[in-house]
Design a protein around this motif. Structure first.
Motif, PDB file in Angstrom:
ATOM      1  N   LEU A  30      83.528  41.639  40.516  1.00 13.87           N
ATOM      2  CA  LEU A  30      83.153  40.534  41.404  1.00 13.87           C
ATOM      3  C   LEU A  30      82.227  39.551  40.673  1.00 13.87           C
ATOM      4  O   LEU A  30      82.367  38.327  40.800  1.00 13.87           O
ATOM      5  CB  LEU A  30      82.485  41.098  42.671  1.00 13.87           C
ATOM      6  N   GLN A  31      81.316  40.088  39.897  1.00 15.30           N
ATOM      7  CA  GLN A  31      80.433  39.238  39.080  1.00 15.30           C
ATOM      8  C   GLN A  31      81.301  38.333  38.193  1.00 15.30           C
ATOM      9  O   GLN A  31      81.053  37.119  38.079  1.00 15.30           O
ATOM     10  CB  GLN A  31      79.552  40.157  38.222  1.00 15.30           C
ATOM     11  N   ASN A  32      82.349  38.907  37.595  1.00 16.64           N
ATOM     12  CA  ASN A  32      83.226  38.125  36.721  1.00 16.64           C
ATOM     13  C   ASN A  32      84.000  37.062  37.481  1.00 16.64           C
ATOM     14  O   ASN A  32      84.138  35.930  37.005  1.00 16.64           O
ATOM     15  CB  ASN A  32      84.191  39.061  35.980  1.00 16.64           C
ATOM     16  N   LEU A  33      84.514  37.417  38.668  1.00 13.86           N
ATOM     17  CA  LEU A  33      85.268  36.382  39.403  1.00 13.86           C
ATOM     18  C   LEU A  33      84.332  35.262  39.842  1.00 13.86           C
ATOM     19  O   LEU A  33      84.711  34.085  39.835  1.00 13.86           O
ATOM     20  CB  LEU A  33      86.022  36.983  40.590  1.00 13.86           C
ATOM     21  N   ASN A  34      83.105  35.602  40.211  1.00 18.85           N
ATOM     22  CA  ASN A  34      82.129  34.549  40.525  1.00 18.85           C
ATOM     23  C   ASN A  34      81.976  33.602  39.329  1.00 18.85           C
ATOM     24  O   ASN A  34      81.985  32.374  39.492  1.00 18.85           O
ATOM     25  CB  ASN A  34      80.763  35.157  40.860  1.00 18.85           C
ATOM     26  N   VAL A  35      81.856  34.164  38.135  1.00 20.79           N
ATOM     27  CA  VAL A  35      81.712  33.339  36.926  1.00 20.79           C
ATOM     28  C   VAL A  35      82.966  32.485  36.731  1.00 20.79           C
ATOM     29  O   VAL A  35      82.884  31.280  36.467  1.00 20.79           O
ATOM     30  CB  VAL A  35      81.460  34.224  35.679  1.00 20.79           C
ATOM     31  N   MET A  36      84.138  33.084  36.881  1.00 19.59           N
ATOM     32  CA  MET A  36      85.400  32.352  36.677  1.00 19.59           C
ATOM     33  C   MET A  36      85.552  31.201  37.663  1.00 19.59           C
ATOM     34  O   MET A  36      86.195  30.198  37.387  1.00 19.59           O
ATOM     35  CB  MET A  36      86.591  33.318  36.839  1.00 19.59           C
ATOM     36  N   MET A  37      84.949  31.363  38.852  1.00 23.61           N
ATOM     37  CA  MET A  37      85.055  30.345  39.896  1.00 23.61           C
ATOM     38  C   MET A  37      83.881  29.364  39.862  1.00 23.61           C
ATOM     39  O   MET A  37      83.774  28.502  40.733  1.00 23.61           O
ATOM     40  CB  MET A  37      85.088  31.022  41.271  1.00 23.61           C
ATOM     41  N   GLY A  38      82.971  29.547  38.920  1.00 17.63           N
ATOM     42  CA  GLY A  38      81.823  28.645  38.839  1.00 17.63           C
ATOM     43  C   GLY A  38      80.801  28.870  39.941  1.00 17.63           C
ATOM     44  O   GLY A  38      80.016  27.980  40.260  1.00 17.63           O
ATOM     45  N   LEU A  39      80.810  30.054  40.514  1.00 15.88           N
ATOM     46  CA  LEU A  39      79.866  30.377  41.595  1.00 15.88           C
ATOM     47  C   LEU A  39      78.644  31.106  41.035  1.00 15.88           C
ATOM     48  O   LEU A  39      78.707  31.669  39.938  1.00 15.88           O
ATOM     49  CB  LEU A  39      80.558  31.288  42.612  1.00 15.88           C
ATOM     50  N   PRO A  40      77.545  31.120  41.778  1.00 16.18           N
ATOM     51  CA  PRO A  40      76.415  31.952  41.349  1.00 16.18           C
ATOM     52  C   PRO A  40      76.890  33.396  41.173  1.00 16.18           C
ATOM     53  O   PRO A  40      77.604  33.935  42.023  1.00 16.18           O
ATOM     54  CB  PRO A  40      75.421  31.824  42.510  1.00 16.18           C
ATOM     55  N   GLU A  41      76.472  33.976  40.078  1.00 14.22           N
ATOM     56  CA  GLU A  41      77.024  35.259  39.651  1.00 14.22           C
ATOM     57  C   GLU A  41      76.732  36.408  40.616  1.00 14.22           C
ATOM     58  O   GLU A  41      77.451  37.392  40.675  1.00 14.22           O
ATOM     59  CB  GLU A  41      76.353  35.567  38.318  1.00 14.22           C
ATOM     60  N   ASP A  42      75.649  36.257  41.377  1.00 18.59           N
ATOM     61  CA  ASP A  42      75.231  37.377  42.224  1.00 18.59           C
ATOM     62  C   ASP A  42      75.806  37.287  43.642  1.00 18.59           C
ATOM     63  O   ASP A  42      75.478  38.098  44.489  1.00 18.59           O
ATOM     64  CB  ASP A  42      73.705  37.436  42.290  1.00 18.59           C
ATOM     65  N   MET A  43      76.688  36.314  43.877  1.00 14.71           N
ATOM     66  CA  MET A  43      77.206  36.165  45.248  1.00 14.71           C
ATOM     67  C   MET A  43      77.930  37.427  45.710  1.00 14.71           C
ATOM     68  O   MET A  43      78.827  37.920  45.043  1.00 14.71           O
ATOM     69  CB  MET A  43      78.159  34.984  45.307  1.00 14.71           C
ATOM     70  N   GLY A  44      77.551  37.934  46.856  1.00 13.52           N
ATOM     71  CA  GLY A  44      78.170  39.150  47.387  1.00 13.52           C
ATOM     72  C   GLY A  44      77.671  40.419  46.725  1.00 13.52           C
ATOM     73  O   GLY A  44      78.166  41.501  47.017  1.00 13.52           O
ATOM     74  N   LEU A  45      76.734  40.275  45.813  1.00 16.09           N
ATOM     75  CA  LEU A  45      76.300  41.458  45.050  1.00 16.09           C
ATOM     76  C   LEU A  45      74.832  41.803  45.274  1.00 16.09           C
ATOM     77  O   LEU A  45      74.276  42.632  44.563  1.00 16.09           O
ATOM     78  CB  LEU A  45      76.531  41.220  43.551  1.00 16.09           C
ATOM     79  N   ASN A  46      74.231  41.162  46.269  1.00 14.23           N
ATOM     80  CA  ASN A  46      72.795  41.396  46.480  1.00 14.23           C
ATOM     81  C   ASN A  46      72.526  42.672  47.268  1.00 14.23           C
ATOM     82  O   ASN A  46      71.841  42.661  48.282  1.00 14.23           O
ATOM     83  CB  ASN A  46      72.158  40.217  47.222  1.00 14.23           C
ATOM     84  N   TYR A  47      73.112  43.754  46.819  1.00 10.66           N
ATOM     85  CA  TYR A  47      72.848  45.046  47.462  1.00 10.66           C
ATOM     86  C   TYR A  47      71.777  45.758  46.660  1.00 10.66           C
ATOM     87  O   TYR A  47      71.956  45.982  45.461  1.00 10.66           O
ATOM     88  CB  TYR A  47      74.092  45.936  47.425  1.00 10.66           C
ATOM     89  N   LEU A  48      70.706  46.133  47.322  1.00 12.10           N
ATOM     90  CA  LEU A  48      69.736  46.979  46.639  1.00 12.10           C
ATOM     91  C   LEU A  48      70.308  48.391  46.594  1.00 12.10           C
ATOM     92  O   LEU A  48      71.130  48.769  47.434  1.00 12.10           O
ATOM     93  CB  LEU A  48      68.407  46.967  47.388  1.00 12.10           C
TER      94      LEU A  48
END
Ligand SMILES: NC(=O)C1=CN([C@@H]2O[C@H](COP(=O)(O)OP(=O)(O)OC[C@H]3O[C@@H](n4cnc5c(N)ncnc54)[C@H](OP(=O)(O)O)[C@@H]3O)[C@@H](O)[C@H]2O)C=CC1
Ligand SMILES: CC(=O)N[C@@H](CCC(=O)OP(=O)(O)O)C(=O)O
Length: 402
Positions: free
Chosen positions: A380-398
């Motif tokens: 998901l981090q990679n697809l965020n990068v590929m889409m030009g989105l902030p890398e942590d989108m959807g990944l802010n799980y502690l």
């Protein structure tokens, strides 16, 4: 959907990007809808408002191939928290025709399409694909996908640049050599710029992720010797997938540990490829994986020799410099020991470096959750990068602890 259209669409709807972080203007207006619903009405209307808001926001249409497996279902769990990626297609093999909620009851609250067989899948309503299938079958399937799709492949099929090496370690000729040339190896923190331009990303294996993250900055800075790198790694059982295998029965796994794949694990060439690139010369490693009686988690303990005059403090400082701006990598305080239980369910990698009793040697320890940073989280981090989105989108799980 192309990125430019995607960005424009989001700009039209009032959100904008600033220094890589999202600036909130009216992008959460649908969240306000939720608040209104919760103040004024019943749980049913709240549920309706939530579904409506999800549909409004999720602009990028995602297919999860292999949703009935561990990494596929983990992608679904993570995407539930992503503001722009919405699932429009999911596939399964033996479980085709079933709902994901019936296969994974922890996901029953999600409003998702039923899973279909890959051969029956319609990709016309898809912008990007997470491919969570076994290696070998993956190449054939990706070869047949429409060429406009962005793909993050979690299998090993596109990780090795040399297709002859693939054949040697995976026991079959590569079926898609042209696609292999196009694929970018997706260790996000190390190859971010290449990932940004990629259409097909080969997501790294879990062991290679936990091993390369601490080693690459030290090799690049020429602080450690390229010979005599010894890696002792340990994985939770979910690393082996959900398919039923005798070797993964409770009775075979519980109350003990064992090593496997000694000297011949298929992650060896992947690890050596990444380290050799960092060194710009051939590196060979001793790598021994172990199976642990736990569901998730991975630890790599790595023994290295430092170049003459280099100290463990130098290694520590180099890791600090390399990762100080990285959201998902945490170098612990000097002397603190990384635990797998402190990354559970999260995309974090915790690491540290310790002096060995033998002068000139150091011990690196890194821990990840094999299903998150070692697979679906990094994907998901990679697809965020590929889409030009902030890398942590959807990944802010502690991490989930205890
Ligand atoms: N588990 C982990 O920690 C990691 C796994 N990976 C890699 O990710 C990929 C997926 O792993 P994981 O989720 O653990 O595996 P699972 O065995 O849990 O899931 C495999 C998925 O692929 C489907 N599938 C199996 N065979 C076929 C086929 N011939 N055609 C179409 N679909 C098929 C299965 O469907 P069904 O269940 O319906 O039969 C299931 O959805 C693998 O390549 C794995 O090596 C990478 C990093 C870490
Ligand atoms: C515990 C366990 O069995 N783990 C798997 C590795 C999981 C993984 O990362 O495999 P891929 O390279 O296929 O993605 C193994 O050792 O084969």
């Amino acid at each position: 959907m192309s990125l430019s259209i995607f960005s424009a669409a989001r700009l039209d709807s009032g959100c904008f990007w600033k220094k890589g972080k999202i600036a909130k203007s009216n992008m959460w207006s649908d969240k306000q809808l939720l608040v209104r619903a919760s103040v004024a009405s019943s749980p049913q209307s709240l549920r309706f408002a939530r579904k409506k808001s999800e549909k409004l926001q999720k602009d990028v249409r995602i297919a999860v191939l292999g949703a009935s497996g561990y990494t596929g279902s983990e992608i679904v769990r993570l995407l539930a928290n992503h503001p722009y990626f919405g699932i429009t297609l999911m596939t399964a093999d033996r479980k085709a025709g079933q709902s994901l909620g019936s296969v994974f009851p922890h996901l029953i609250t999600q409003d998702l399409p039923d899973m279909v067989a890959v051969k029956d899948a319609d990709f016309s309503e898809v912008d990007a694909v997470f491919c969570c299938l076994p290696h070998g079958t993956t190449q054939e399937i990706i070869k047949g996908l429409p060429k406009n799709l962005k793909i993050v492949d979690l299998s090993a099929d596109f990780r090795l640049r040399d297709i002859l090496e693939y054949e040697e370690w995976y026991g079959q000729p590569h079926q898609a050599p042209e696609l292999q040339k196009e694929a970018v190896y997706g260790l996000t923190e190390i190859s971010r710029e290449d990932i940004r331009r990629a259409r097909l990303v080969a997501n790294p294996g879990c062991y290679p992720t936990s091993i390369q993250l601490p080693l690459v900055p030290l090799i690049r800075a020429n602080l450690i010797q390229s010979k005599n790198i010894i890696i002792d790694a340990k994985s939770g059982v979910s690393g082996a997938g959900r398919g039923a295998k005798e070797a993964n029965l409770y009775t075979e796994i519980a109350e003990g540990i064992h090593s496997y794949g000694i000297t011949r694990h298929r992650h060896v060439p992947e690890i050596e490829q990444g380290l050799s690139e960092a060194a710009q010369s051939k590196i060979t490693v001793s790598f021994t994986p172990h199976l642990m009686p736990m569901s998730r988690g991975m630890q790599s303990t790595i023994f290295v020799e430092m170049h003459s005059g280099v100290t463990v403090d130098d290694l520590y400082e180099q890791l600090k410099i390399a990762y100080q701006d990285e959201e998902f990598i945490a170098l612990l305080g000097k002397g603190d020991v990384p635990h797998t239980r402190h990354v559970r369910g999260s995309n974090y990698c915790l690491m540290n470096v310790f002096p060995d009793r033998i002068p000139g040697r150091a011990i690196l320890i890194s821990v990840i959750d094999n299903l998150v940073k070692g697979a679906s989280g990094q994907a998901l981090q990679n697809l965020n990068v590929m889409m030009g989105l902030p890398e942590d989108m959807g990944l802010n799980y502690l991490p989930l602890f205890p």
